[in-house]
Write an enzyme that holds these catalytic residues in place. Structure first.
Site, PDB file in Angstrom:
ATOM      1  N   SER A 267     -36.878  60.802  26.979  1.00 22.67           N
ATOM      2  CA  SER A 267     -37.069  62.002  26.165  1.00 22.67           C
ATOM      3  C   SER A 267     -38.404  61.884  25.439  1.00 22.67           C
ATOM      4  O   SER A 267     -38.924  60.772  25.255  1.00 22.67           O
ATOM      5  CB  SER A 267     -35.926  62.137  25.148  1.00 22.67           C
ATOM      6  OG  SER A 267     -36.214  63.130  24.177  1.00 22.67           O
TER       7      SER A 267
ATOM      8  N   TYR B 297     -30.405  58.594  18.677  1.00 17.22           N
ATOM      9  CA  TYR B 297     -30.842  59.206  19.925  1.00 17.22           C
ATOM     10  C   TYR B 297     -32.248  58.741  20.301  1.00 17.22           C
ATOM     11  O   TYR B 297     -32.505  58.327  21.443  1.00 17.22           O
ATOM     12  CB  TYR B 297     -30.806  60.727  19.789  1.00 17.22           C
ATOM     13  CG  TYR B 297     -31.218  61.457  21.039  1.00 17.22           C
ATOM     14  CD1 TYR B 297     -30.333  61.633  22.091  1.00 17.22           C
ATOM     15  CD2 TYR B 297     -32.506  61.980  21.170  1.00 17.22           C
ATOM     16  CE1 TYR B 297     -30.700  62.298  23.244  1.00 17.22           C
ATOM     17  CE2 TYR B 297     -32.890  62.651  22.329  1.00 17.22           C
ATOM     18  CZ  TYR B 297     -31.985  62.807  23.356  1.00 17.22           C
ATOM     19  OH  TYR B 297     -32.366  63.459  24.501  1.00 17.22           O
TER      20      TYR B 297
END
Length: 589
Positions: free
Chosen positions: A460, A473
């Protein structure tokens, strides 16, 4: 003696009279079975094939011989005695002596492959199939070079110059006496050392041969008698013999690009790339033997496993061929979003897709959309036992994957102080350990197969853009990015590419399932709704990410920031990390 060694069929030897020479011919296996003729190159002897021949002789009648000037065969005097006409006469004599009444399956390496092309084009009635390794048709090389120079684009000139540089030793071999003096004066020691260091091929009894200095000195005649004449005046060579070309992508002497345009001259052509150097029969004998067996079995119409049929289909060159025809692609988290879009993108390019997801129904829907060859699996990527069972099931039912996309992931947002130990464990188990499990299990299969492959890990933009709102995350995705870099460094030598895909704001279902810790259910629902609306307004769909994933596999890209904000974040993380740290402080407090 081990049981395996005891099963190796014995080698018989005979003398066959060729065109003015006596040829040493070696045979293994049952003569009643299909005959394979293995022809060695320069500066080798028949013994270069020892490992491959031992594997093939369990199923075939394997014939080898020392070509004129090499090993135990005669060494004729004079350049013209090494011309291809004489070499073809020798090959016919060996065929007449060992398999006079049937077609044989021809396999050649280096100069043995150059001879093979000449034979397949001039006497195709003698051959049932041909496997070429690191030895192109000289006439095709000349035509290929002329096409590149006739259209001098930067790409064409680069490829032509690359092959010219690889062929530098050929020009040197045209000089009188000096090459022979160097070989007889001790160049064999340097060659043996270079083979071990550069190709990982350690010397063993028979290879390099004790006669190598004399063989190499005599074999210079092959280059002098054929190269200049064929390259100056190429013929229009074609063959209908079913031909398999094994293409070592790290060959220092033969460019992989030389196969370009070959399909127009060989209607039944298959290409088999392998991440290996020039002496691939020595460095990868099991792989070479397996591919020869598959090619021969396919030509004869024999039984093939589903995996063998798929790999043969992938290798076949056809005008309508799609870029991933015959490939097996495994995608986790394939039930929706980027995973589903990626599965469909590969399926649309000819791949057989395995769609895996925790939600079996969504995985089945993806498989339905991907076509009849797709298969759905249910798997929890965070469960190591489940992933081991999944990898074994894929191997048993479909074979070794060519591409694995470790895409499954979950979202979680909130303050660091609101993340419990269970929250951290959940995120890391799926986002990081799921990638570790998939990479570890499938990379091991790819490495054992020896044909290379590609692993894609979905990271990401959060991997390099810190945020106070995404501590767990972002940490998991940063770990995926670093894992991918480490894997790429280790697996590159095995021909396995690794790519880390780093999307930014993409409209997928992850915002609707993400947890917002530190909030009650109503607050989480409002946060999910706000995030989903924001991502929808961004208007960047998962299909565009899937296209970048396909391109990353095709081009072997290491790190791929996908969206504009991801590319900006990647640049800022390198050029202005302090600015990113200031931005990370913004957000709910």
């Amino acid at each position: 003696m081990s049981n395996k060694a005891a099963r190796v069929p014995p080698v018989g030897r005979r003398r066959v009279h060729g065109e003015g020479v006596d040829l040493a011919v070696y045979e293994q296996g049952d003569p009643a079975r299909p005959t394979l003729l293995l022809v060695h190159g320069y500066p080798d002897t028949h013994a270069m094939w020892d490992e491959v021949a031992a594997l093939l002789a369990e199923r075939f009648h394997v014939v080898r011989y020392d070509v004129r000037g090499a090993g135990a065969s005669s060494r004729p005097f004079g350049r013209k005695r090494y011309a291809l006409d004489y070499l073809m006469s020798d090959m016919r004599a060996v065929l007449d002596a060992t398999a006079p009444d049937r077609k044989v399956h021809l396999v050649g390496h280096d100069w043995g492959s150059i001879q093979g092309w000449e034979a397949a084009c001039t006497m195709p009635d003698r051959f049932a199939s041909f496997t070429s390794i690191s030895g192109p048709c000289l006439d095709h090389v000349a035509h290929w070079m002329r096409r590149k120079l006739a259209r001098p684009t930067p790409s064409n000139l680069r490829r032509a110059a690359g092959q010219a540089a690889r062929s530098g030793y050929i020009y040197f071999f045209q000089t009188p006496l000096l090459p022979e003096l160097l070989w007889l004066g001790g160049l064999t020691r340097l060659f043996t050392r270079a083979l071990a260091v550069g190709e990982g091929v350690a010397p063993r009894p028979g290879h390099p041969a004790r006669t190598m200095a004399r063989d190499a000195a005599a074999g210079v005649g092959l280059y002098r008698a054929n190269m200049v004449r064929r390259l100056r005046s190429p013929r229009d060579r074609r063959t209908d013999v079913p031909t398999q070309v094994i293409v070592p992508t790290r060959d220092l002497f033969v460019s992989p690009h030389l196969v370009g345009g070959l399909g127009g001259r060989v209607p039944e052509l298959s290409l088999r790339p392998v991440p290996a150097g020039h002496w691939v029969p020595r460095s990868h004998p099991g792989l070479v033997a397996r591919w020869i067996t598959e090619h021969v079995t396919g030509v004869q119409g024999g039984p093939l496993t589903a995996a063998e049929s798929r790999t043969l289909g992938r290798a076949r060159v056809r005008p309508e061929r799609r870029p991933f025809d015959g490939s097996l692609v495994v995608v986790t988290g394939a039930g929706s979003g980027i995973g589903r879009a990626t599965a469909l993108a590969f399926a649309g390019r000819g791949a057989e897709v395995v769609a895996a997801d925790l939600d079996l129904e969504t995985a089945r829907r993806t498989a339905e959309l991907a076509g009849p060859a797709a298969r759905a699996f249910q798997v929890d990527v965070s469960d190591p036992t489940a992933m081991e069972d999944f990898a074994k099931a894929v191997l048993h039912e479909h074979g070794v994957p060519d591409v694995v996309v470790n895409n499954a992931g979950i979202g979680m947002a909130g303050s660091f102080f609101d993340h419990t130990a269970d929250d951290w464990r959940k995120v890391l188990d799926v986002n990081l350990w799921g990638v570790i499990h998939g990479s570890r299990l499938f990379a091991a299969q790819m490495a054992e197969r020896g044909q290379g492959g590609h692993i894609v890990n979905t990271a990401s933009a959060a991997a390099f853009t810190p945020s106070r709102a995404l501590p767990a995350y972002s940490t998991s995705k940063a770990a995926v990015l670093m894992l991918s870099e480490c894997l790429r460094a280790e697996l590159k030598g095995r021909g396995i590419g690794v790519s880390a895909i780093c999307p930014g704001i993409v409209d997928t279902g992850i915002t609707r399932t993400a947890r917002f810790v530190g909030q009650d259910e109503a607050g989480q629902a409002r946060s999910r709704d706000r995030a989903a609306r924001a991502y929808a307004r961004r208007g960047y769909g998962p299909e565009r990410v899937a296209e970048r994933i396909v391109a990353a596999v095709r081009d072997d890209r290491a790190v791929v920031p996908v969206t504009p904000e991801a590319r900006l974040g990647r640049l800022a993380s390198r050029a202005a990390p302090g600015a990113l740290r200031l931005l990370a402080r913004l957000g709910p407090g």
